[in-house]
Motif scaffolding. Structure first.
Motif, mmCIF file in Angstrom:
data_model
loop_
_atom_site.group_PDB
_atom_site.id
_atom_site.type_symbol
_atom_site.label_atom_id
_atom_site.label_comp_id
_atom_site.label_asym_id
_atom_site.label_seq_id
_atom_site.Cartn_x
_atom_site.Cartn_y
_atom_site.Cartn_z
ATOM 1 N N LYS A 6 0.812 -1.222 0.000
ATOM 2 C CA LYS A 6 0.000 0.000 0.000
ATOM 3 C C LYS A 6 0.844 1.270 0.000
ATOM 4 O O LYS A 6 0.356 2.338 -0.390
ATOM 5 C CB LYS A 6 -0.950 -0.010 1.198
ATOM 6 C CG LYS A 6 -2.214 -0.824 0.959
ATOM 7 C CD LYS A 6 -3.263 -0.509 2.004
ATOM 8 C CE LYS A 6 -4.617 -1.077 1.589
ATOM 9 N NZ LYS A 6 -5.680 -0.719 2.546
ATOM 10 N N SER A 24 2.859 3.526 -4.680
ATOM 11 C CA SER A 24 1.843 4.079 -5.570
ATOM 12 C C SER A 24 2.206 3.764 -7.023
ATOM 13 O O SER A 24 3.350 3.940 -7.439
ATOM 14 C CB SER A 24 1.720 5.598 -5.379
ATOM 15 O OG SER A 24 2.953 6.229 -5.643
ATOM 16 N N SER A 58 -3.766 -4.737 -3.874
ATOM 17 C CA SER A 58 -3.011 -3.917 -2.927
ATOM 18 C C SER A 58 -3.826 -3.851 -1.643
ATOM 19 O O SER A 58 -4.671 -2.978 -1.473
ATOM 20 C CB SER A 58 -2.763 -2.517 -3.499
ATOM 21 O OG SER A 58 -1.982 -1.746 -2.612
ATOM 22 N N ASP A 61 -0.430 -2.723 4.084
ATOM 23 C CA ASP A 61 0.756 -1.898 4.275
ATOM 24 C C ASP A 61 1.800 -2.814 4.894
ATOM 25 O O ASP A 61 1.781 -3.079 6.095
ATOM 26 C CB ASP A 61 0.416 -0.737 5.209
ATOM 27 C CG ASP A 61 1.602 0.171 5.469
ATOM 28 O OD1 ASP A 61 2.694 -0.100 4.948
ATOM 29 O OD2 ASP A 61 1.440 1.153 6.230
#
Length: 293
Positions: free
Chosen positions: A35, A38, A57, A60
């Motif tokens: 995450k 980008s 995705s 994190d």
């Protein structure tokens, strides 16, 4: 029948695209995008329009934390939805095939062996710590950056406190020390073994409870689930991964370059860890030339 490559990616979208392009003639490719990473609209479009590339995705991902296992399990489940997938390979976005992908595919076709680093933890240590401490004690590295200065101090304090309090999460969840196995997270596993592992993961919730607050659980979860089963009889400890620890004094894998060429061609390696295209360009060119001979 098909084989799938699962990629845990956390940076460098251009290298990721090139990696997918290198693999997708032979493999279905499933990618977990951290995450924190980008993707540009151009890369999203390229991946979305590729019928052999599938990406999510969801997490994190933090080093040493349970989020790595969560991302891996999510990719495995996604790949297993395709009933044609017979074999699965797990790599990182910084890995690279060191042989022609077709040769890699052919090696695993009709192969029911499990290729993974694998050992009963016993008295093994890393960084001066018994590995069993990483399972027995409580850690929360999805919330704390283990690699920060604070995280390093915090880690020591966690261990000291829990040793004084005689914390033993293995005992709490019904595991014995001998039940715990470990090894590097990068593996090659046939469908039936993964189906067993995922079914166990989803139905015997002790595993999720144990690994969700362990340290570096990505190096324990699959090995431990398969460890005391008949599947362990099919484990070959040859990972077929080339990793150079020496240049970084064993602390982290070195970025591969032309100095690694002779060792690679003398061994039977399928994937190299880790690669940075700008640094590894000369090595990859020499390997490509070798393929054509």
């Amino acid at each position: 029948m098909m084989q799938a490559i699962l990629i845990l990616a956390h940076k460098d979208e251009e290298q990721l695209l090139k990696l997918v392009d290198r693999l997708d003639d032979c493999f279905e490719v499933y990618i977990h995008i951290d995450k924190k990473m980008s993707l540009s609209d151009r890369v999203k479009k390229s991946l979305s329009s590729n019928p052999r590339a599938h990406y999510v995705s969801l997490y994190d991902v933090k080093w040493g934390s349970f989020s790595i296992v969560e991302a891996t399990v999510a990719l495995i489940k996604l790949a297993l939805e395709n009933k044609e997938i017979t074999y699965v390979h797990l790599i990182s976005g910084e890995d690279w095939p060191l042989q022609d992908p077709q040769k890699i595919y052919d090696f695993f076709e009709d192969n029911n062996q499990i290729y993974m680093d694998f050992y009963r933890v016993g008295d093994a240590q890393k960084s001066g710590e018994p590995l069993l401490w990483w399972m027995k004690f409580y850690y929360n590295y999805d919330q704390v950056n283990r690699r920060s200065t604070f995280g390093k101090i915090y880690h020591r304090l966690l261990i000291l406190t829990q040793r004084l309090l005689h914390v033993n999460r293995l005992k709490k969840y019904g595991f014995q020390d001998r039940n715990i196995f470990s090894g590097q997270e990068w593996v090659d596993v046939p469908r039936d073994a993964l189906q067993y592992a995922i079914k166990t993961w989803d139905t015997d919730l002790r595993y999720q409870k144990l690994f969700s607050h362990s340290f570096c659980s990505d190096e324990f979860w699959l090995q431990t689930i398969l460890g005391d089963t008949t599947y362990s009889q099919r484990i070959d400890r040859n990972m077929h991964r080339y990793i150079n620890w020496e240049r970084e004094n064993g602390k982290t894998p070195a970025i591969l370059d032309e100095r690694d060429y002779e060792a690679i061609v003398k061994g039977n390696y399928f994937f190299g860890r880790k690669v940075k295209l700008s640094t590894s360009k000369g090595l990859l060119e020499k390997l490509n030339q070798s393929e054509k001979k």
